[in-house]
Scaffold this active site. Structure first.
Site, PDB file in Angstrom:
ATOM      1  N   ARG B 218       0.849  -1.186   0.000  1.00  0.00           N
ATOM      2  CA  ARG B 218       0.000   0.000   0.000  1.00  0.00           C
ATOM      3  C   ARG B 218       0.889   1.242   0.000  1.00  0.00           C
ATOM      4  NH1 ARG B 218      -3.773  -2.258  -1.809  1.00  0.00           N
ATOM      5  NH2 ARG B 218      -5.787  -2.691  -0.845  1.00  0.00           N
ATOM      6  N   HIS B 266      -1.551   1.203  -9.954  1.00  0.00           N
ATOM      7  CA  HIS B 266      -2.298   0.260  -9.095  1.00  0.00           C
ATOM      8  C   HIS B 266      -3.074  -0.746  -9.945  1.00  0.00           C
ATOM      9  CE1 HIS B 266      -4.011  -0.175  -4.761  1.00  0.00           C
ATOM     10  NE2 HIS B 266      -3.990  -1.338  -5.398  1.00  0.00           N
TER      11      HIS B 266
END
Lengths: 303, 303
Positions: B218, B266
């Site tokens: 993350r 992402h």
């Protein structure tokens, strides 16, 4: 029995040390030859124009994995290509990397990154991508195993069409069928008269629309102008090339700046100097004892 | 029993069809709720601020694999993250691609290609590269298996340090030892208070000089300023990032144009709309029959 090595000083020094440790006679460079009759083995990339000056020559060793740069050998001279531990795995790693880069849209993401653009495409599952590998030598089989293990639908193509490792392999007479089901095409073929110029407009037209191309064979197999036309037409979606014609690719070649093409400078593998020397020693040992020559090339087939 | 889905129209239409075929009650958007007591399941990325308006809520389903965007659940409400076939394999594929790209010097070759420069570096054998994978969940184990199969020397790191699949796994109290032997570091950790901001200057200083970083955890785990300092100092050689802080990364962020950093937006995985809906149906079915909820999150651990 002596080995003549034609190479640069740096690599020559490593070989000299390895041969000294093995008590084998080693000559670096043709200028150092005092008795041509002494030379039984020659290691080089490009051989001298006239090999007959060495009357007792038994074997020529290509210091790379390829031998397409070699002329025909005189009668009775064996041709060996260097097989060093890990060489084929290196090429496999490059092929897996390149296949994943095309599968996961890296050319587009690299272009976007150049503009600072954050924009995600959907992900295609590996099992929905059909991979066709041309060339079922050891590298092709390694690549097939790695890509299959990640879920890709892999088939092979070889001249004989002999199935290997449970893989469906298409033969030379089934090229059209093979291409028609290759969403991602990997070329690992050796350069031969049959494969030179093979990837041309007619070839690309047989692939599925938008097919992806990974080329780790030889530059002369690919018609770069036909590739550009196929990219413009959307017939090819993107390409990763580790080999080009010519090499080095000129600085101003269109492919360098085309976002649909990613080029690496023939880095699929590189032979460690010491491992190259050990291969040459193994060839000498085999010659002496009459055993099969490591890396022996079938001079009819050309690989 | 009814599922309330908070999403955009396109995805909502796919879910509506899947739920209709399964004869399950489906409500698209909070505005369409006529009786809050009817809502037993809620599927969303960001839930509404007050979940207590749904008195009979049994489960909240995150439509992604991550749940760090979720608030604490009210007592008795189960939290499920979407597990769809192939999601973890998708992230594994990205991690293997990114690891190979760093292992094989792609950032340098991409920079050279921008200048039309043909210049080959030597190749490092995979077995001479030590890979450290942080996060031994299913994705970490899949990545470890793929990279090990290609010859890399792989070890793992997890909070518990429990060995998995014959892999040497370092525990939380051995982070320094783990980092000291990670030539190539892969982060796949979930975002928790312990991992937020984890990759900072002190962390990078424990890696071997010139270490390579693959980040698919993350964005908030990585201090981007510290990464830049470590790159300038040569402590980090290059990095592939699929997650950043913030996301999207602003157009003018330094990392977009730094040749030592390759960014993807992402795209480690994406859930197919239909597969997401099927996961939600499986949660409803499990609730009805009192079986364990698929994808249930341990709310203490946070993943």
């Amino acid at each position: 029995m002596a080995l003549l090595f034609m190479s640069l000083a740096e690599r020559g020094a490593v070989w000299a040390r390895v041969f000294e440790q093995a008590n084998e006679r080693f000559i670096l460079g043709e200028d150092a030859v005092t008795d041509p009759a002494e030379v039984t083995h020659l290691a080089c990339w490009q051989p001298p124009a006239d090999l007959t000056v060495y009357p007792n020559l038994q074997a020529v060793i290509s210091v790379g994995a390829g031998v397409d740069q070699m002329p025909a050998m005189p009668p009775g001279v064996t041709l060996s290509r260097t097989i060093a531990p890990g060489i084929e795995e290196m090429v496999r790693d490059w092929v897996v990397m390149a296949s994943l880069m095309l599968h996961r849209d890296m050319p587009q993401y690299l272009e976007q990154a150049g503009r600072g653009e954050w924009s995600a495409k959907g992900v295609t599952l590996a099992r929905k991508r059909r991979v066709g590998i041309m060339g079922m030598g050891r590298i092709g089989r390694l690549a097939a195993a790695s890509l299959s293990a990640m879920g890709f639908n892999v088939v092979g193509y070889s001249r004989s069409g002999t199935p290997v490792d449970g893989l469906n392999v298409f033969g030379a007479d089934q090229l059209g069928d093979f291409l028609a089901q290759s969403d991602l095409l990997v070329c690992l073929l050796p350069l031969t008269p049959q494969t030179e110029g093979m990837m041309d407009a007619a070839f690309f037209a047989q692939l599925p629309q938008g097919a992806l191309l990974v080329h780790a064979g030889r530059g002369k197999q690919l018609d770069m102008a036909a590739l550009r036309t196929a990219l413009d037409a959307g017939q090819i979606g993107a390409a990763m090339l580790d080999v080009t014609e010519p090499e080095p690719l000129p600085n101003d070649h269109w492919a360098w700046s085309d976002p649909r093409v990613v080029i690496t400078p023939h880095v699929g593998s590189s032979t460690d100097h010491e491992e190259g020397a050990r291969h040459a020693l193994a060839v000498l040992a085999a010659s002496r004892s009459g055993l099969p020559i490591p890396g022996e090339v079938d001079q009819q087939r050309g690989y």
